[in-house]
Design a protein around this motif. Structure first.
Motif, PDB file in Angstrom:
ATOM      1  N   ALA A 128       6.862  95.653  81.790  1.00  0.00           N
ATOM      2  CA  ALA A 128       6.394  94.730  80.756  1.00  0.00           C
ATOM      3  C   ALA A 128       7.062  93.367  80.895  1.00  0.00           C
ATOM      4  O   ALA A 128       6.418  92.323  80.756  1.00  0.00           O
ATOM      5  N   PHE A 129       8.347  93.368  81.184  1.00  0.00           N
ATOM      6  CA  PHE A 129       9.059  92.099  81.369  1.00  0.00           C
ATOM      7  C   PHE A 129       8.579  91.387  82.635  1.00  0.00           C
ATOM      8  O   PHE A 129       8.450  90.159  82.659  1.00  0.00           O
ATOM      9  N   ARG A 130       8.286  92.162  83.672  1.00  0.00           N
ATOM     10  CA  ARG A 130       7.775  91.556  84.900  1.00  0.00           C
ATOM     11  C   ARG A 130       6.433  90.883  84.649  1.00  0.00           C
ATOM     12  O   ARG A 130       6.151  89.801  85.176  1.00  0.00           O
ATOM     13  N   ALA A 131       5.604  91.509  83.833  1.00  0.00           N
ATOM     14  CA  ALA A 131       4.293  90.938  83.519  1.00  0.00           C
ATOM     15  C   ALA A 131       4.435  89.583  82.837  1.00  0.00           C
ATOM     16  O   ALA A 131       3.636  88.670  83.078  1.00  0.00           O
ATOM     17  N   VAL A 132       5.450  89.432  81.990  1.00  0.00           N
ATOM     18  CA  VAL A 132       5.683  88.149  81.328  1.00  0.00           C
ATOM     19  C   VAL A 132       6.043  87.080  82.355  1.00  0.00           C
ATOM     20  O   VAL A 132       5.563  85.937  82.301  1.00  0.00           O
ATOM     21  N   PHE A 133       6.879  87.451  83.319  1.00  0.00           N
ATOM     22  CA  PHE A 133       7.311  86.494  84.336  1.00  0.00           C
ATOM     23  C   PHE A 133       6.169  86.102  85.281  1.00  0.00           C
ATOM     24  O   PHE A 133       6.181  85.013  85.848  1.00  0.00           O
ATOM     25  N   ALA A 135       2.853  86.060  84.471  1.00  0.00           N
ATOM     26  CA  ALA A 135       1.652  85.558  83.786  1.00  0.00           C
ATOM     27  C   ALA A 135       1.826  84.093  83.382  1.00  0.00           C
ATOM     28  O   ALA A 135       2.933  83.633  83.124  1.00  0.00           O
ATOM     29  N   GLU A 136       0.710  83.383  83.371  1.00  0.00           N
ATOM     30  CA  GLU A 136       0.736  82.022  82.859  1.00  0.00           C
ATOM     31  C   GLU A 136       0.700  82.042  81.333  1.00  0.00           C
ATOM     32  O   GLU A 136       0.120  82.944  80.725  1.00  0.00           O
ATOM     33  N   ASP A 137       1.320  81.060  80.722  1.00  0.00           N
ATOM     34  CA  ASP A 137       1.329  80.963  79.257  1.00  0.00           C
ATOM     35  C   ASP A 137       0.425  79.800  78.852  1.00  0.00           C
ATOM     36  O   ASP A 137       0.844  78.642  78.893  1.00  0.00           O
ATOM     37  N   PRO A 138      -0.791  80.080  78.465  1.00  0.00           N
ATOM     38  CA  PRO A 138      -1.722  78.989  78.119  1.00  0.00           C
ATOM     39  C   PRO A 138      -1.247  78.176  76.917  1.00  0.00           C
ATOM     40  O   PRO A 138      -1.629  77.018  76.766  1.00  0.00           O
ATOM     41  N   HIS A 139      -0.397  78.788  76.082  1.00  0.00           N
ATOM     42  CA  HIS A 139       0.085  78.083  74.888  1.00  0.00           C
ATOM     43  C   HIS A 139       1.389  77.324  75.139  1.00  0.00           C
ATOM     44  O   HIS A 139       1.840  76.569  74.282  1.00  0.00           O
ATOM     45  N   LEU A 143       9.899  80.954  77.054  1.00  0.00           N
ATOM     46  CA  LEU A 143      10.334  82.320  77.339  1.00  0.00           C
ATOM     47  C   LEU A 143      10.588  83.131  76.072  1.00  0.00           C
ATOM     48  O   LEU A 143      10.173  84.283  75.968  1.00  0.00           O
ATOM     49  N   ALA A 144      11.297  82.555  75.121  1.00  0.00           N
ATOM     50  CA  ALA A 144      11.643  83.311  73.912  1.00  0.00           C
ATOM     51  C   ALA A 144      10.402  83.802  73.180  1.00  0.00           C
ATOM     52  O   ALA A 144      10.348  84.963  72.733  1.00  0.00           O
ATOM     53  N   GLU A 145       9.398  82.947  73.079  1.00  0.00           N
ATOM     54  CA  GLU A 145       8.168  83.343  72.396  1.00  0.00           C
ATOM     55  C   GLU A 145       7.430  84.424  73.174  1.00  0.00           C
ATOM     56  O   GLU A 145       6.893  85.372  72.598  1.00  0.00           O
ATOM     57  N   ALA A 146       7.404  84.272  74.496  1.00  0.00           N
ATOM     58  CA  ALA A 146       6.709  85.254  75.327  1.00  0.00           C
ATOM     59  C   ALA A 146       7.387  86.620  75.246  1.00  0.00           C
ATOM     60  O   ALA A 146       6.720  87.655  75.109  1.00  0.00           O
ATOM     61  N   TYR A 152      11.673  94.672  71.290  1.00  0.00           N
ATOM     62  CA  TYR A 152      13.072  94.358  71.569  1.00  0.00           C
ATOM     63  C   TYR A 152      13.228  93.300  72.675  1.00  0.00           C
ATOM     64  O   TYR A 152      14.305  93.153  73.240  1.00  0.00           O
ATOM     65  N   GLY A 153      12.154  92.579  72.950  1.00  0.00           N
ATOM     66  CA  GLY A 153      12.221  91.541  73.971  1.00  0.00           C
ATOM     67  C   GLY A 153      13.116  90.389  73.571  1.00  0.00           C
ATOM     68  O   GLY A 153      13.930  89.909  74.362  1.00  0.00           O
ATOM     69  N   ARG A 154      12.991  89.919  72.343  1.00  0.00           N
ATOM     70  CA  ARG A 154      13.832  88.811  71.887  1.00  0.00           C
ATOM     71  C   ARG A 154      15.295  89.252  71.795  1.00  0.00           C
ATOM     72  O   ARG A 154      16.204  88.486  72.119  1.00  0.00           O
ATOM     73  N   ALA A 155      15.528  90.485  71.361  1.00  0.00           N
ATOM     74  CA  ALA A 155      16.892  91.004  71.297  1.00  0.00           C
ATOM     75  C   ALA A 155      17.510  91.079  72.686  1.00  0.00           C
ATOM     76  O   ALA A 155      18.695  90.782  72.879  1.00  0.00           O
ATOM     77  N   ALA A 156      16.698  91.483  73.667  1.00  0.00           N
ATOM     78  CA  ALA A 156      17.181  91.562  75.045  1.00  0.00           C
ATOM     79  C   ALA A 156      17.603  90.180  75.547  1.00  0.00           C
ATOM     80  O   ALA A 156      18.646  90.029  76.184  1.00  0.00           O
ATOM     81  N   LEU A 157      16.800  89.163  75.242  1.00  0.00           N
ATOM     82  CA  LEU A 157      17.124  87.810  75.666  1.00  0.00           C
ATOM     83  C   LEU A 157      18.403  87.323  74.991  1.00  0.00           C
ATOM     84  O   LEU A 157      19.252  86.678  75.629  1.00  0.00           O
ATOM     85  N   THR A 158      18.560  87.627  73.731  1.00  0.00           N
ATOM     86  CA  THR A 158      19.770  87.232  73.008  1.00  0.00           C
ATOM     87  C   THR A 158      21.010  87.874  73.620  1.00  0.00           C
ATOM     88  O   THR A 158      22.054  87.224  73.781  1.00  0.00           O
ATOM     89  N   MET A 159      20.912  89.140  73.977  1.00  0.00           N
ATOM     90  CA  MET A 159      22.040  89.842  74.586  1.00  0.00           C
ATOM     91  C   MET A 159      22.374  89.258  75.950  1.00  0.00           C
ATOM     92  O   MET A 159      23.547  89.123  76.309  1.00  0.00           O
ATOM     93  N   MET A 160      21.364  88.878  76.715  1.00  0.00           N
ATOM     94  CA  MET A 160      21.613  88.271  78.023  1.00  0.00           C
ATOM     95  C   MET A 160      22.209  86.887  77.884  1.00  0.00           C
ATOM     96  O   MET A 160      23.036  86.462  78.704  1.00  0.00           O
ATOM     97  N   ASP A 161      21.796  86.143  76.848  1.00  0.00           N
ATOM     98  CA  ASP A 161      22.331  84.801  76.633  1.00  0.00           C
ATOM     99  C   ASP A 161      23.851  84.818  76.483  1.00  0.00           C
ATOM    100  O   ASP A 161      24.533  83.846  76.833  1.00  0.00           O
TER     101      ASP A 161
END
Length: 347
Positions: A128-133, A135-139, A143-146, A152-161
């Motif tokens: 699922a995370f690979r698909a985000v990387f 894919a194009e984001d038309p909007h 990264l945070a929004e995607a 738990y995607g946003r939580a994962a990004l926060t932990m990596m930050d």
């Protein structure tokens, strides 16, 4: 004459026992650690076996057959070190930096789900995370929004930050020599104010351009150089090692002497860990009367501690696979079943 000048300018690494005792006394009086610095792997049972974890100056060899999860385990150990406040650098000959980041996001999502007392299966996985990387984001929301669209995607990004600035990924290639590895490690050490944990994935791919030599000679020199690097930079170096496919037949366990390239792998390393899928090495007696057991064993890997220079004796530890989230479950246990073959490498 040239030899005389060279020896004259060679750094003197000799220290008297008096000097060593005085330095130890001074360190203790200043409240600092006089001995080796320890990087916990984050796996409690493994750290206990290694007498605390991975030590500065150690070369740790991680071997295993193809697909056994060597990179997954090593990256997770690096992640645990930086999450605990240390720094690290990964030299990846096998994967692009983005692939490593996607694995880390899947891993963090799983940890976030566990922290919320929710099933790990509900967390976004690596695919699922690979698909985000990919894919194009038309909007064009970033990264945070995607990632926020994934469980738990946003939580994962926060932990990596929290550790992102202390974890470095070097996309290695056939020009990434041992000299370049040493240079990058020195740079990271200077920037961070402390030596980093180093991961080389994998050892047999470290090149020596312009030198005509067979693989055994090259692997010997690279292994010795990585050990020298660990001692000089006072950091642990974890090197993943490939297996010699010709030596691995059906019904055999992988051992240190099955690693590809050189006997130096066994002698230079301070710690040798061999990773195997449990279903491949459990004794047949556990399968004869319960054919369904193999499905359970396939979910587990076994870490065999074949050499442990500074810790306790040999150990057979098992941990559950969670490759969907780019990790192993963090809780290990001692293997209770009998495994094929006895341990043949001794310290």
């Amino acid at each position: 004459m040239t030899e005389t000048r060279s020896s004259t300018h060679r750094p003197d690494r000799r220290r008297s026992v008096r000097t060593l005792l005085d330095q130890t006394d001074d360190a203790l009086r200043r409240g600092t650690r006089p001995g080796a610095v320890v990087w916990p792997s984050g796996f409690r049972l493994l750290d206990s076996t290694l007498d605390g974890g991975l030590r500065s100056g150690e070369l740790v060899l991680l071997g295993g057959s193809e697909g056994s999860g060597k990179t997954t385990l090593a990256v997770q150990m690096v992640r645990n070190a930086v999450a605990a406040g240390r720094s690290a650098v990964i030299f990846s000959f096998e994967h692009e930096a983005g692939t490593v980041v996607q694995r880390l996001l899947g891993l963090e999502a799983a940890y976030a789900a566990e922290a919320s007392d929710q099933p790990v299966s509900q967390a976004g996985n690596v695919h699922a995370f690979r698909a985000v990387f990919e894919a194009e984001d038309p909007h064009r929301q970033g990264l945070a929004e995607a990632l926020g669209k994934l469980p738990y995607g946003r939580a994962a990004l926060t932990m990596m930050d929290a550790y992102a600035e202390r974890l470095h990924i070097h996309e290695a290639n056939n020009q990434t020599t041992i000299e370049e590895i040493a240079s990058v490690v020195a740079m990271v050490s200077e920037e961070g104010g402390e030596p980093p944990m180093v991961l080389v994935d994998y050892l047999q791919k470290v090149p020596r351009p312009g030198v005509q030599e067979d693989e055994t000679t090259r692997v010997t020199i690279v292994t010795e150089s990585l050990k020298d690097l660990a001692m000089e930079m006072e950091c642990p170096v974890v090197a993943i090692s490939a297996a010699d496919r010709d030596s691995l037949g059906s019904g055999r366990r992988m051992r240190t002497h099955d690693l590809r390239g050189s006997s130096a792998l066994a002698y230079e390393a301070d710690v040798v860990l061999i990773l195997s899928s449990k279903d491949n090495i459990v004794s047949r007696e556990h399968l004869v009367y319960d054919l369904g057991a193999i499905k359970i064993y396939r979910r587990w890997s076994v870490i065999t501690v074949e050499k442990n220079r500074h810790g306790s004796g040999s150990a057979e530890l098992e941990l559950q696979k969670d490759f969907e989230h780019g990790r192993f479950h963090p809780t290990m246990r001692i293997v209770s079943e009998r495994l094929i073959e006895e341990r043949v490498f001794t310290t």
